[in-house]
Design an enzyme around this catalytic site. Sequence first.
Site, PDB file in Angstrom:
ATOM      1  N   SER A 146     -22.142  -9.260  -5.680  1.00 17.33           N
ATOM      2  CA  SER A 146     -23.053  -9.043  -6.800  1.00 17.33           C
ATOM      3  C   SER A 146     -23.800  -7.717  -6.630  1.00 17.33           C
ATOM      4  O   SER A 146     -23.169  -6.664  -6.610  1.00 17.33           O
ATOM      5  CB  SER A 146     -23.984 -10.253  -6.944  1.00 17.33           C
ATOM      6  OG  SER A 146     -24.586 -10.256  -8.201  1.00 17.33           O
ATOM      7  N   ASP A 222     -18.528 -17.710 -13.838  1.00 15.10           N
ATOM      8  CA  ASP A 222     -19.746 -17.064 -13.340  1.00 15.10           C
ATOM      9  C   ASP A 222     -20.687 -16.819 -14.519  1.00 15.10           C
ATOM     10  O   ASP A 222     -20.340 -16.074 -15.451  1.00 15.10           O
ATOM     11  CB  ASP A 222     -19.328 -15.739 -12.676  1.00 15.10           C
ATOM     12  CG  ASP A 222     -20.479 -15.001 -12.013  1.00 15.10           C
ATOM     13  OD1 ASP A 222     -21.616 -15.120 -12.492  1.00 15.10           O
ATOM     14  OD2 ASP A 222     -20.207 -14.298 -11.031  1.00 15.10           O
ATOM     15  N   HIS A 255     -20.786 -18.049  -9.355  1.00 10.94           N
ATOM     16  CA  HIS A 255     -21.355 -16.881  -8.661  1.00 10.94           C
ATOM     17  C   HIS A 255     -21.828 -17.236  -7.247  1.00 10.94           C
ATOM     18  O   HIS A 255     -22.390 -16.402  -6.565  1.00 10.94           O
ATOM     19  CB  HIS A 255     -22.535 -16.367  -9.490  1.00 10.94           C
ATOM     20  CG  HIS A 255     -22.940 -14.945  -9.187  1.00 10.94           C
ATOM     21  ND1 HIS A 255     -22.131 -13.872  -9.438  1.00 10.94           N
ATOM     22  CD2 HIS A 255     -24.088 -14.432  -8.658  1.00 10.94           C
ATOM     23  CE1 HIS A 255     -22.747 -12.751  -9.089  1.00 10.94           C
ATOM     24  NE2 HIS A 255     -23.941 -13.060  -8.603  1.00 10.94           N
TER      25      HIS A 255
END
Length: 277
Positions: A146, A222, A255
């Site tokens: 991320s 996600d 995620h």
Amino acid sequence: METVSTNRSHGGMQGVYKHQSAETGTEMAFSVFVPDHAPGAKLPVLWYLSGLTCTHANVTEKGEFRAACAQHGVIFVAPDTSPRGDDVPDDEGYDFGKGAGFYADATQEPWAKHFRMRSYIETELPALIAQQFPADMARQGITGHSMGGHGALTIALRNAGRFRSVSAFSPIVSPLSCPWGEKALTGYIGGERAAWREYDACALIEDGARVPDMLIDQGTADGFLEEQLKTHLLSEACEKAGQSATIRMQEGYDHSYYFISTFMAGHVAWHAERLKA
Ligand SMILES: N[C@@H](CCC(=O)N[C@@H](CSC=O)C(=O)NCC(=O)O)C(=O)O
């Protein structure tokens, strides 16, 4: 450098360490996993940069990298994501300030004094790792998740030739094009968007930066994909520029570290292949 803890695991030693950083002006913690190795041997290094709200501990406890690193003889280094401490300014949001350094050197007040995560990760911490661990700094790879995927991609793209391998899990591919990036770079770097391009993987590729290859895994379930991560922008930038990339959309994954840990061993093996060549 001070040792916080060491634990034997998967035929190696997982350590947590802290030191006084000249760049951030604060104490910084990080973790290092060192596989067992022959006396005097130097091992390749895989850097893992973490995402928003993380410290070194998230991947260390949930990343499931140790078995693969021990198998392939790869040192795994996990830094913190920002300076910490009572003197360090913060924001009320989880996406700016502490835990959200964005791997940038801030130029704006009140952030500029402590938020020097670019220099910390690119310069200060590698020197410490080279000095304190059996690390072969001629064989480095970098990955991240991320915000940390953004860090891994941009640091590798800006430092041509330093990393033999780069990968990412659900990276922010273009801070110029998402709310997390716009907030962080406006706050740390200021409103002049041209100055943000060195912190944007797609812009760096557009501007001519290259890495030998890249591996990206992104979950289709996600919740940040559409608004923040925008993986398609990286696919388009790579295709247009002729940058070699394997970008895999993984059906049903979100995620979280459940996703990261699923694909971690594969990333370590992919890096090891390139680091040992
Ligand atoms: N609202 C959430 C958002 C924080 C979050 O999801 N952080 C991710 C990284 S997001 C991009 O950089 C993360 O890795 N969290 C740590 C974990 O262990 O899962 C919140 O505040 O929790």
